[in-house]
Scaffold this motif. Sequence first.
Motif, PDB file in Angstrom:
ATOM      1  N   GLU A  54       0.834  -1.210   0.000  1.00  0.00           N
ATOM      2  CA  GLU A  54       0.000   0.000   0.000  1.00  0.00           C
ATOM      3  C   GLU A  54       0.864   1.252   0.000  1.00  0.00           C
ATOM      4  OE1 GLU A  54      -0.366   2.357   2.571  1.00  0.00           O
ATOM      5  OE2 GLU A  54       0.021   1.333   4.478  1.00  0.00           O
ATOM      6  N   HIS A  79       0.429   5.651   0.474  1.00  0.00           N
ATOM      7  CA  HIS A  79      -0.384   6.823   0.781  1.00  0.00           C
ATOM      8  C   HIS A  79       0.493   8.074   0.821  1.00  0.00           C
ATOM      9  CE1 HIS A  79      -3.375   3.835   2.018  1.00  0.00           C
ATOM     10  NE2 HIS A  79      -4.272   4.795   1.945  1.00  0.00           N
ATOM     11  N   VAL A 107      -0.293  10.944  -2.735  1.00  0.00           N
ATOM     12  CA  VAL A 107      -1.042   9.743  -3.128  1.00  0.00           C
ATOM     13  C   VAL A 107      -2.253   9.562  -2.212  1.00  0.00           C
ATOM     14  CG1 VAL A 107      -0.951   7.238  -3.413  1.00  0.00           C
ATOM     15  CG2 VAL A 107       1.047   8.646  -3.985  1.00  0.00           C
ATOM     16  N   GLY A 147      -4.420   6.951  -2.174  1.00  0.00           N
ATOM     17  CA  GLY A 147      -4.442   5.599  -1.624  1.00  0.00           C
ATOM     18  C   GLY A 147      -4.358   4.542  -2.709  1.00  0.00           C
ATOM     19  N   ASP A 148      -3.274   3.760  -2.723  1.00  0.00           N
ATOM     20  CA  ASP A 148      -3.112   2.640  -3.642  1.00  0.00           C
ATOM     21  C   ASP A 148      -2.945   1.362  -2.833  1.00  0.00           C
ATOM     22  OD1 ASP A 148      -3.077   4.564  -5.604  1.00  0.00           O
ATOM     23  OD2 ASP A 148      -0.965   4.276  -6.160  1.00  0.00           O
ATOM     24  N   HIS A 149      -3.651   0.308  -3.223  1.00  0.00           N
ATOM     25  CA  HIS A 149      -3.554  -0.979  -2.524  1.00  0.00           C
ATOM     26  C   HIS A 149      -3.501  -2.112  -3.540  1.00  0.00           C
ATOM     27  CE1 HIS A 149      -5.402   1.661   0.538  1.00  0.00           C
ATOM     28  NE2 HIS A 149      -4.767   0.902   1.404  1.00  0.00           N
ATOM     29  N   THR A 150      -2.574  -3.026  -3.332  1.00  0.00           N
ATOM     30  CA  THR A 150      -2.477  -4.209  -4.190  1.00  0.00           C
ATOM     31  C   THR A 150      -2.253  -5.439  -3.326  1.00  0.00           C
ATOM     32  OG1 THR A 150      -1.556  -2.984  -6.077  1.00  0.00           O
ATOM     33  CG2 THR A 150      -1.175  -5.355  -6.014  1.00  0.00           C
ATOM     34  N   THR A 180      -5.928  -4.974  -7.438  1.00  0.00           N
ATOM     35  CA  THR A 180      -5.492  -3.608  -7.140  1.00  0.00           C
ATOM     36  C   THR A 180      -6.649  -2.623  -7.123  1.00  0.00           C
ATOM     37  OG1 THR A 180      -3.298  -3.947  -8.117  1.00  0.00           O
ATOM     38  CG2 THR A 180      -4.067  -1.687  -7.976  1.00  0.00           C
ATOM     39  N   HIS A 181      -6.560  -1.696  -6.192  1.00  0.00           N
ATOM     40  CA  HIS A 181      -7.473  -0.541  -6.184  1.00  0.00           C
ATOM     41  C   HIS A 181      -6.632   0.713  -6.047  1.00  0.00           C
ATOM     42  CE1 HIS A 181     -10.104   2.603  -4.541  1.00  0.00           C
ATOM     43  NE2 HIS A 181     -11.055   1.994  -5.215  1.00  0.00           N
ATOM     44  N   LYS A 182      -6.912   1.719  -6.888  1.00  0.00           N
ATOM     45  CA  LYS A 182      -6.210   2.996  -6.815  1.00  0.00           C
ATOM     46  C   LYS A 182      -7.232   4.126  -6.702  1.00  0.00           C
ATOM     47  CE  LYS A 182      -2.018   1.589  -9.258  1.00  0.00           C
ATOM     48  NZ  LYS A 182      -1.008   1.942 -10.276  1.00  0.00           N
ATOM     49  N   ALA A 183      -7.045   4.944  -5.699  1.00  0.00           N
ATOM     50  CA  ALA A 183      -7.933   6.086  -5.482  1.00  0.00           C
ATOM     51  C   ALA A 183      -7.249   7.352  -5.980  1.00  0.00           C
ATOM     52  CB  ALA A 183      -8.268   6.220  -4.002  1.00  0.00           C
ATOM     53  N   SER A 184      -7.951   8.140  -6.770  1.00  0.00           N
ATOM     54  CA  SER A 184      -7.389   9.395  -7.282  1.00  0.00           C
ATOM     55  C   SER A 184      -8.057  10.615  -6.663  1.00  0.00           C
ATOM     56  CB  SER A 184      -7.524   9.454  -8.811  1.00  0.00           C
ATOM     57  OG  SER A 184      -8.878   9.327  -9.211  1.00  0.00           O
TER      58      SER A 184
END
Length: 266
Positions: free
Chosen positions: A152, A154, A211, A213-216, A229-233
Amino acid sequence: MSVKIAITGATGRMGRMLIEAVTQSADSVLTVALARPGNPAIGQDAAAFLGKSSGVLISDDINQLANADVLIDFTKPDGVLKHLGVCRASGTRVIVGATGFDDAGKAAIADAAKDIGIVYAQNMSVGVNLVFKLLDVAAKVLATGYDIEIVEMHHRMKVDAPSGTALRMGEVVAGALGRDLKDVAVYDREGITGERDPSSIGFATLRGGDVVGDHTVVFAGMGERVEVTHKASSRMIYASGSLRAARFLMQQSSGLFDMQDVLGLK
C-alpha cells in the motif's frame, strides 16, 4: 426527507470533501460542522471554501451533534470516541471512517452500537469494498501454492501504517483461509530473514507525495501471479460512500455495520 448530516474535522482535507459532497447531494443537508477549539475557521460558514453559503457556521461545540441524524467522523480515534459519547446520548447515528483504533477503541465502538446505529469501516469507498469481496473469492481459489503480499502507498501526511484498508484486506484474506491475521502477518523484513513462511501474509508500506491511496494484494504462485489492485485518485470516493452509508443508517435504530452491509455484499 433530507438526512441531517454532521461533519467533524470540517476544515481538513476529508472534512471539506464531505462538506462538498453534502452540498451537492439531493437528499442530505449539512446541519453541524465541527473543528478543534482554537481553529481560526470557527465562526465562518462551513462552505465558504467553495464560494457558497451553507448557513452552518463552523463550531467547536460537540453538543451540537444532537442536531444531526448522522455524524460522519474521519478524525483521529481519540476524537471519534469523544464524539461517540455525545451521539450515544442524543441518538445520533455515526459513520466512523477513521483508522488506527486499538482493541479498546474498537470495543467502545461496538458497545455504543447497542444504542445507536454505527457504520465502522476502514475504507468507505464502494470500489474498495467490492475488492474485499473479490479478495475473499480469490483467497479461497488460490489457497494452496500462492504466497500473499499486500502493498500500500499513501501520502506523506498519513500517520498510521499499514493503512486500515491494507489491514482489512489482510483480515479478509486470512479469514478466507481460516487463519487469524495476528498470527500470520509479517510487517518487517530486514537482514537475513530466512525463507518465507508459506502461511504468512506480508505487508509493505510506502509513503510519499500526495497519493490518495493505492492498494495491491499479490497472490504469487509458481509460474503466475494474480494481483488485485485498487487505486484512489480523489477523496470524493470516500465522501460518496459515506453518504450511501448515511442513507443505510437511517433504516437502522442500532447495531454495528460495515460497508459490506451497506452494499448488500454479505
